[in-house]
Structure formats: structure tokens, C-alpha cells
Design a protein around this motif. Structure first.
Motif, PDB file in Angstrom:
ATOM      1  N   THR A 183      46.440  57.183  23.288  1.00 30.33           N
ATOM      2  CA  THR A 183      45.982  56.858  24.641  1.00 30.33           C
ATOM      3  C   THR A 183      45.697  55.365  24.777  1.00 30.33           C
ATOM      4  N   PHE A 184      46.171  54.816  25.848  1.00 32.90           N
ATOM      5  CA  PHE A 184      45.906  53.407  26.174  1.00 32.90           C
ATOM      6  C   PHE A 184      45.410  53.328  27.610  1.00 32.90           C
ATOM      7  N   LYS A 185      44.233  52.738  27.794  1.00 35.88           N
ATOM      8  CA  LYS A 185      43.670  52.580  29.134  1.00 35.88           C
ATOM      9  C   LYS A 185      43.300  51.118  29.371  1.00 35.88           C
ATOM     10  N   ALA A 186      43.745  50.586  30.477  1.00 39.88           N
ATOM     11  CA  ALA A 186      43.421  49.213  30.850  1.00 39.88           C
ATOM     12  C   ALA A 186      43.715  49.035  32.327  1.00 39.88           C
ATOM     13  N   SER A 187      43.258  47.929  32.857  1.00 38.69           N
ATOM     14  CA  SER A 187      43.646  47.529  34.201  1.00 38.69           C
ATOM     15  C   SER A 187      44.594  46.348  34.071  1.00 38.69           C
ATOM     16  N   GLY A 188      45.392  46.145  35.080  1.00 41.22           N
ATOM     17  CA  GLY A 188      46.369  45.063  35.020  1.00 41.22           C
ATOM     18  C   GLY A 188      46.518  44.364  36.350  1.00 41.22           C
ATOM     19  N   TYR A 189      47.303  43.288  36.329  1.00 40.18           N
ATOM     20  CA  TYR A 189      47.491  42.489  37.548  1.00 40.18           C
ATOM     21  C   TYR A 189      48.759  41.676  37.401  1.00 40.18           C
ATOM     22  N   ILE A 190      49.462  41.548  38.506  1.00 40.53           N
ATOM     23  CA  ILE A 190      50.561  40.584  38.615  1.00 40.53           C
ATOM     24  C   ILE A 190      50.353  39.852  39.931  1.00 40.53           C
ATOM     25  N   GLY A 191      50.343  38.536  39.898  1.00 38.93           N
ATOM     26  CA  GLY A 191      50.158  37.798  41.149  1.00 38.93           C
ATOM     27  C   GLY A 191      49.718  36.368  40.920  1.00 38.93           C
ATOM     28  N   SER A 192      49.164  35.772  41.940  1.00 36.67           N
ATOM     29  CA  SER A 192      48.761  34.365  41.888  1.00 36.67           C
ATOM     30  C   SER A 192      47.409  34.217  41.199  1.00 36.67           C
ATOM     31  N   LYS A 193      47.157  33.012  40.689  1.00 38.97           N
ATOM     32  CA  LYS A 193      45.866  32.714  40.071  1.00 38.97           C
ATOM     33  C   LYS A 193      44.913  32.118  41.107  1.00 38.97           C
ATOM     34  N   GLU A 194      44.854  32.738  42.260  1.00 41.10           N
ATOM     35  CA  GLU A 194      43.955  32.284  43.318  1.00 41.10           C
ATOM     36  C   GLU A 194      42.559  32.839  43.052  1.00 41.10           C
ATOM     37  N   HIS A 195      41.575  31.952  42.994  1.00 39.52           N
ATOM     38  CA  HIS A 195      40.231  32.340  42.581  1.00 39.52           C
ATOM     39  C   HIS A 195      39.660  33.472  43.429  1.00 39.52           C
ATOM     40  N   GLU A 196      39.820  33.386  44.729  1.00 43.27           N
ATOM     41  CA  GLU A 196      39.228  34.385  45.620  1.00 43.27           C
ATOM     42  C   GLU A 196      39.794  35.778  45.343  1.00 43.27           C
ATOM     43  N   ILE A 197      41.103  35.858  45.114  1.00 44.75           N
ATOM     44  CA  ILE A 197      41.735  37.148  44.825  1.00 44.75           C
ATOM     45  C   ILE A 197      41.271  37.684  43.476  1.00 44.75           C
ATOM     46  N   LEU A 198      41.280  36.830  42.462  1.00 45.43           N
ATOM     47  CA  LEU A 198      40.883  37.267  41.121  1.00 45.43           C
ATOM     48  C   LEU A 198      39.443  37.773  41.116  1.00 45.43           C
ATOM     49  N   ARG A 199      38.559  37.049  41.782  1.00 47.54           N
ATOM     50  CA  ARG A 199      37.152  37.458  41.796  1.00 47.54           C
ATOM     51  C   ARG A 199      36.919  38.722  42.609  1.00 47.54           C
ATOM     52  N   SER A 200      37.753  38.953  43.607  1.00 48.22           N
ATOM     53  CA  SER A 200      37.607  40.178  44.390  1.00 48.22           C
ATOM     54  C   SER A 200      37.986  41.409  43.561  1.00 48.22           C
ATOM     55  N   ILE A 201      38.825  41.208  42.536  1.00 49.14           N
ATOM     56  CA  ILE A 201      39.221  42.298  41.645  1.00 49.14           C
ATOM     57  C   ILE A 201      38.164  42.512  40.566  1.00 49.14           C
ATOM     58  N   HIS A 202      37.754  41.407  39.922  1.00 49.96           N
ATOM     59  CA  HIS A 202      36.692  41.463  38.903  1.00 49.96           C
ATOM     60  C   HIS A 202      36.102  40.060  38.761  1.00 49.96           C
ATOM     61  N   ALA A 203      34.791  39.995  38.624  1.00 45.08           N
ATOM     62  CA  ALA A 203      34.092  38.704  38.625  1.00 45.08           C
ATOM     63  C   ALA A 203      34.528  37.775  37.499  1.00 45.08           C
ATOM     64  N   ASP A 204      35.002  38.342  36.378  1.00 46.40           N
ATOM     65  CA  ASP A 204      35.329  37.515  35.210  1.00 46.40           C
ATOM     66  C   ASP A 204      36.806  37.122  35.118  1.00 46.40           C
ATOM     67  N   LEU A 205      37.602  37.516  36.093  1.00 47.47           N
ATOM     68  CA  LEU A 205      39.043  37.285  35.969  1.00 47.47           C
ATOM     69  C   LEU A 205      39.458  35.834  36.202  1.00 47.47           C
ATOM     70  N   ASP A 206      38.575  35.013  36.758  1.00 47.41           N
ATOM     71  CA  ASP A 206      39.000  33.622  36.961  1.00 47.41           C
ATOM     72  C   ASP A 206      39.052  32.846  35.648  1.00 47.41           C
ATOM     73  N   ASP A 207      38.718  33.505  34.518  1.00 45.90           N
ATOM     74  CA  ASP A 207      38.950  32.877  33.215  1.00 45.90           C
ATOM     75  C   ASP A 207      40.441  32.686  32.958  1.00 45.90           C
ATOM     76  N   VAL A 208      41.273  33.397  33.736  1.00 44.71           N
ATOM     77  CA  VAL A 208      42.722  33.245  33.611  1.00 44.71           C
ATOM     78  C   VAL A 208      43.150  31.831  33.981  1.00 44.71           C
ATOM     79  N   VAL A 209      42.399  31.181  34.856  1.00 48.55           N
ATOM     80  CA  VAL A 209      42.730  29.814  35.278  1.00 48.55           C
ATOM     81  C   VAL A 209      42.256  28.855  34.198  1.00 48.55           C
ATOM     82  N   GLU A 210      43.198  28.281  33.495  1.00 50.05           N
ATOM     83  CA  GLU A 210      42.897  27.425  32.346  1.00 50.05           C
ATOM     84  C   GLU A 210      43.340  25.991  32.643  1.00 50.05           C
ATOM     85  N   TYR A 211      42.426  25.029  32.383  1.00 51.00           N
ATOM     86  CA  TYR A 211      42.714  23.630  32.702  1.00 51.00           C
ATOM     87  C   TYR A 211      42.937  22.762  31.464  1.00 51.00           C
ATOM     88  N   GLY A 212      42.989  23.372  30.288  1.00 49.75           N
ATOM     89  CA  GLY A 212      43.227  22.566  29.096  1.00 49.75           C
ATOM     90  C   GLY A 212      41.954  22.008  28.507  1.00 49.75           C
TER      91      GLY A 212
END
Length: 527
Positions: A279-308
Motif C-alpha cells: 500500500t502506498f498513500k500520498a497526496s500529489g500535485y502538478i502545476g505552478s509554484k504559485e505561493h497562493e495556490i500551494l498554500r491553499s492546498i497545504h500550508a507547508d507546500l511553499d517549501d517547493v519554491v527554492e531560491y538557492g
């Protein structure tokens, strides 16, 4: 950096460190992604076999160069924001972003999934070579062919019947391109599943693209394309993402961390898989790294936006920029106001640096005289230099250090404006209708070069080496050349920054000139 550092060398180092550092470094030294050749070869026995992992994991790493001929599409999922197509191998083979801002120059919705690049989102690969070969030649069945996310039943059930194994995928889609995924096998069998190859829409030589791993301890590991030499395994993973500059495909599970394997394809690009046994359970996403969208899905998802390197500064800078945009409603004017505020905050450092340049320019003839007199005796030369600095209240380090302190801030803003998809299709004013692409008329980069040239004319310098003087004179031209193709938002920031520097230099020059007149008047009065 020694105390007797010459004026011309000090200025050249300051310029190179503060400006050319991040422009030239990014342009020339960050590895460029080579063109990816399309490969639609039929699966062969020797291609479909998994390879042995170089790590100490119990499972093998998945074969990344495997690719499959185009398969029949068996389901379509639609929402107001996206359209996804599922093929007979249970993979997402097309994923269109429907919002107008994500359309290409021809007005067509962009597709985040390139079927010539492997692996595709939701693709499963088994450690057992025989089962893996069978799985890539056996079609899934589906419970429904069309799903509208606005309807009640948005769960797609895909079933694959192998000889002695049944694979079931349950995928529940939501409006922004996020989904909940559950995979079940009829018996325990090691396998890998992936959120997909990173989107290949916005890949360039000066922004971050590759795989990002976030673990339970909130540690971020970035494996950019070209970084992976051997397969790497990670445990307690809460987020695994494959991203280009603006877009991302990822799995996440913050409640029950996952196991991940990062490998590479034939083009040295990073690929991420999650590993499981049943069994494998997870959530997923395909789309833009727009902060407002990512945060509306989950508060911690804006970690995807990486600036180096300077993410720790860049993230607060974006939040500040976003805050200004919330009040102004225009990203261009938000950039202008942010730049002005940052320059005001940094003015004491800038002022100190400019005053130091003026003092050292006045002392340049005396400094040269000391060097010529004691060129055979460095110890005496240093001693007399120190006495000269002390007598006139000058310090060669005071001009260099303030600029060094500002470098992380400027570099962070540079990264924010390059990576913020919020600037896509965002107008500023006049001819600038999209801050994420270059100025179509080259007005901003030319104006930026002009302001840099004027500032150079009024900045006190005592360069005596002809070669160094030529380099300094060509800097505005070099910068203009670099910025011709840079996003208009970044060039706007640099223009405003140059204007601020120009105004500050004029003010400091005037203050220093008046102060010098007062000093001369006092000296004449005493004598």
C-alpha cells in the motif's frame, strides 16, 4: 584583504563582488541543461529491468531510461484550472493548465507533461524484472472515462490485472491539480512510483531546476540537474518534488513520511521515485509554484519554491513583496516600492561606503607617493599607510565591507524576481505587459546601462592602471548586454536600484565637497 589595498583594486573587487558575482556566475557557471532528445522506443527486455542501487537500501533503484510508445488514453479529468489525460498504463500523459496566465505565446494552454521524457506521473516500476516487463505491456481498466472535479464523484479507480498480481490505483482529484493517491497490490511486491519527470516548460541556465527533498526534520535537500552521480536514498520524506523554474510535480505526506530514491536519466537530470511494498498513500500535485495556490492546498507546500544559496533571505523578501502587492495591486509598482524601502534601510551602509571612496580618492596621490618611496620595504610602506589613514580618518575596509554585507540581500532579490511565477503575465505600466519576460523594446536595460554609466562618471575613483580603467568603462555596456534578455521585473528592480545609487552619490558628493570647504576654511583661519 590587506590594509594597504590600493584604491583601484578595492573598487574593482567591490564591483565584481556586488554585481558581476551573481550575474556573470549564473550566466556562465551554472550548468546549462542540454537539449533533451525525444525517445519513443518500444520497451525492450534489457531496458525495462531495474538497476542495482549504489546505496545501502534493500530495494533496487528504478531504471530511468525506460520509455514506452504512446498508449491509448482511457480517462480525462477536468476542472476550471486543469485538464488531465490518463493512459492505459495508469499514467498522466497530458496535463494542461487552463488559466489564461499560463497560456503560451499562441494563446494555447501549456502541457506540463512531455511524453518524450520518462518517467511520467503516477508511473509504477517494479523491482522484479519479469513483473515490470509484464506491467508495461498490460493495460489498466477504469471505472469512469470522464471526471469533472466539480461533480460529487471525483475518484478515478484504475485496475491492472497481471498474471498473479492485481494493482489498484485510486486517485481523487481537486480543482488546482492536486490529488490524493492510494495504490494497493494484491500481495507484497517491491515497487517504485513517481510524481513524474520535472515539467520542462521553464528551464534555463540561471534558475534552480531538479529534485527537492523535504524530510520530517524540515531539512531540505536540493539535487539540481547534473548533481546526482549515484542513486541516493532518503527516508522520513514528507515532500519529494521535481521542478523547473515555474512549475512542479510532487508527492507529499506530512503525517506518514515516505521513502524516496533519487536517480538520474541519460541527460544527467534528476528523477525522484517513492518506494513501497504494497500500500502506498500520498497526496500529489502538478502545476505552478504559485505561493497562493500551494498554500491553499497545504500550508507547508511553499517549501517547493527554492531560491538557492540565499533562500533564508529570499523567502522573507518575497513575503514583503507579496505584502506590498496586496496593497498596490501591481507587481511592477510593488517592485519599485520594495527597492526604495530596501535602499532607505541600507542607506547608512551605502553612505559610509561612498564617504570612504571620496576620502580615499583625495588620498590617492599621497598613497602613490608612499608606495613609490617604500616599494622595496613593504613593512615601512604599511606603517606609513596606516599613519596616513589614521591622520585623515580613512579606512580602505570601510568602503568594501558595506558592499559585502549587501550582497546577500541583492542576490536574494535577484533570485526572487527570477523565480516568482506571480510575475508571469503581470503588467507594470506603459509597454511592460509581462514582468516575467524580457522588455520587448529593450528600453529598461538600455536605461539601466545609461544610469550605470552616469553613476560611474560621478563616482570618485583613482584608477591609474589603464587596463583596470578600461574594464570599469565597459561595465555598463556589459551589464546592458546581460540584462537585454532578463525578465523585465528584474531589470526594473535594477533600474530603480541604479537611480537610487545615482541620487545618493550626488548627495554624498555634495556633502563631502561642502565638508571639504569647511575644513579648508578652518585650516586657513588657524593659519
Amino acid at each position: 584583504m590587506s590594509e594597504n589595498l590600493s584604491q583601484q583594486k578595492r573598487i574593482l573587487i567591490a564591483v565584481v563582488l556586488s554585481f558581476l558575482f551573481f550575474v556573470v556566475y549564473d550566466y556562465f557557471f551554472i550548468p546549462k541543461t542540454p537539449p533533451i532528445e525525444q525517445n519513443t522506443t518500444q520497451v525492450e527486455q534489457n531496458n525495462s529491468a531495474p538497476i542495482t542501487s549504489s546505496t545501502n537500501t534493500a530495494q533496487a533503484a528504478p531504471k530511468t531510461e525506460l520509455s514506452v510508445n504512446k498508449k491509448e488514453e482511457i480517462a480525462i479529468v477536468k476542472s476550471e484550472h486543469f485538464e488531465a489525460h490518463i493512459d492505459s498504463l495508469g499514467r498522466i500523459v497530458k496535463f494542461y493548465l487552463s488559466d489564461k496566465k499560463y497560456q503560451d505565446e499562441n494563446g494555447k494552454s501549456i502541457n506540463l507533461v512531455d511524453t518524450s521524457l520518462s518517467p511520467l506521473p503516477l508511473e509504477i516500476r517494479f523491482s522484479d524484472n519479469k513483473i515490470n516487463q509484464e506491467a508495461f505491456n498490460t493495460a489498466y481498466t477504469t471505472n469512469q472515462k470522464t471526471i469533472n472535479v466539480s461533480d460529487e464523484n471525483t475518484t478515478l479507480i484504475l485496475t491492472q490485472n497481471l498474471n498473479d498480481l492485481v494493482v489498484t490505483k485510486k486517485i481523487t482529484f481537486y480543482k488546482y491539480g492536486n490529488y490524493d493517491l492510494e495504490v494497493n497490490l494484491s500481495k507484497d511486491m517491491p515497487y517504485f512510483i513517481t510524481p513524474g519527470y520535472r515539467p520542462n516548460i521553464a528551464v534555463d541556465s540561471y534558475t534552480v531546476h531538479g529534485v527537492l527533498i523535504l524530510d520530517k526534520a524540515d531539512k531540505i535537500t536540493m539535487l539540481e540537474d547534473g548533481d546526482v552521480k549515484n542513486d541516493e536514498s532518503f527516508s522520513n520524506v514528507t515532500l519529494m518534488a521535481a521542478s523547473d523554474r515555474y512549475y512542479s510535480a510532487f508527492f507529499y505526506n506530512f503525517n506518514n513520511p515516505l521513502n524516496a530514491v533519487v536517480t538520474k536519466d541519460n541527460h544527467e537530470n534528476s528523477i525522484v521515485f517513492a518506494s513501497a511494498n504494497n500500500t502506498f498513500k500520498a497526496s500529489g500535485y502538478i502545476g505552478s509554484k504559485e505561493h497562493e495556490i500551494l498554500r491553499s492546498i497545504h500550508a507547508d507546500l511553499d517549501d517547493v519554491v527554492e531560491y538557492g544559496w540565499f533562500t533564508f533571505i529570499a523567502k522573507p523578501m518575497f513575503e514583503f513583496l507579496n505584502f506590498l502587492h496586496g496593497y498596490m495591486g501591481n507587481w511592477g509598482w510593488a517592485i519599485v516600492v520594495m527597492t526604495l524601502i530596501v535602499r532607505i534601510i541600507l542607506f547608512p551602509l551605502t553612505y559610509k561606503s561612498m564617504i570612504s571612496m571620496n576620502k580615499l580618492k583625495d588620498l590617492a596621490p599621497k598613497m602613490k607617493e608612499i608606495r613609490d618611496r617604500y616599494k622595496g620595504d613593504p613593512q615601512k610602506m604599511n606603517l606609513h599607510m596606516m599613519e596616513l589613514y589614521k591622520k585623515h580618518g580613512a579606512n580602505p575596509m570601510s568602503g568594501c565591507l558595506p558592499i559585502l554585507i549587501q550582497i546577500p540581500i541583492f542576490f536574494a532579490i535577484y533570485r526572487v524576481l527570477l523565480n516568482a511565477i506571480e510575475l508571469k503575465a503581470a503588467p507594470w505600466a506603459f509597454w511592460i505587459t509581462d514582468l516575467s519576460v524580457m522588455d520587448p523594446w529593450f528600453i529598461l536595460p538600455i536605461f539601466m546601462g545609461l544610469t550605470m554609466f552616469i553613476q560611474q562618471l560621478i563616482t570618485p575613483m583613482a584608477i591609474q592602471d589603464p587596463m583596470q580603467e578600461k574594464i570599469m568603462k565597459f561595465l555598463p555596456l556589459i551589464f546592458t548586454f546581460f540584462f537585454l534578455t532578463f525578465p523585465a521585473g528584474l531589470t526594473l528592480y535594477w533600474c530603480v536600484n541604479n537611480i537610487c545609487s545615482l541620487i545618493q552619490q550626488v548627495i554624498v558628493n555634495k556633502l563631502f565637497k561642502n565638508h571639504k570647504k569647511e575644513e579648508i576654511a578652518k585650516h586657513e583661519h588657524r593659519s
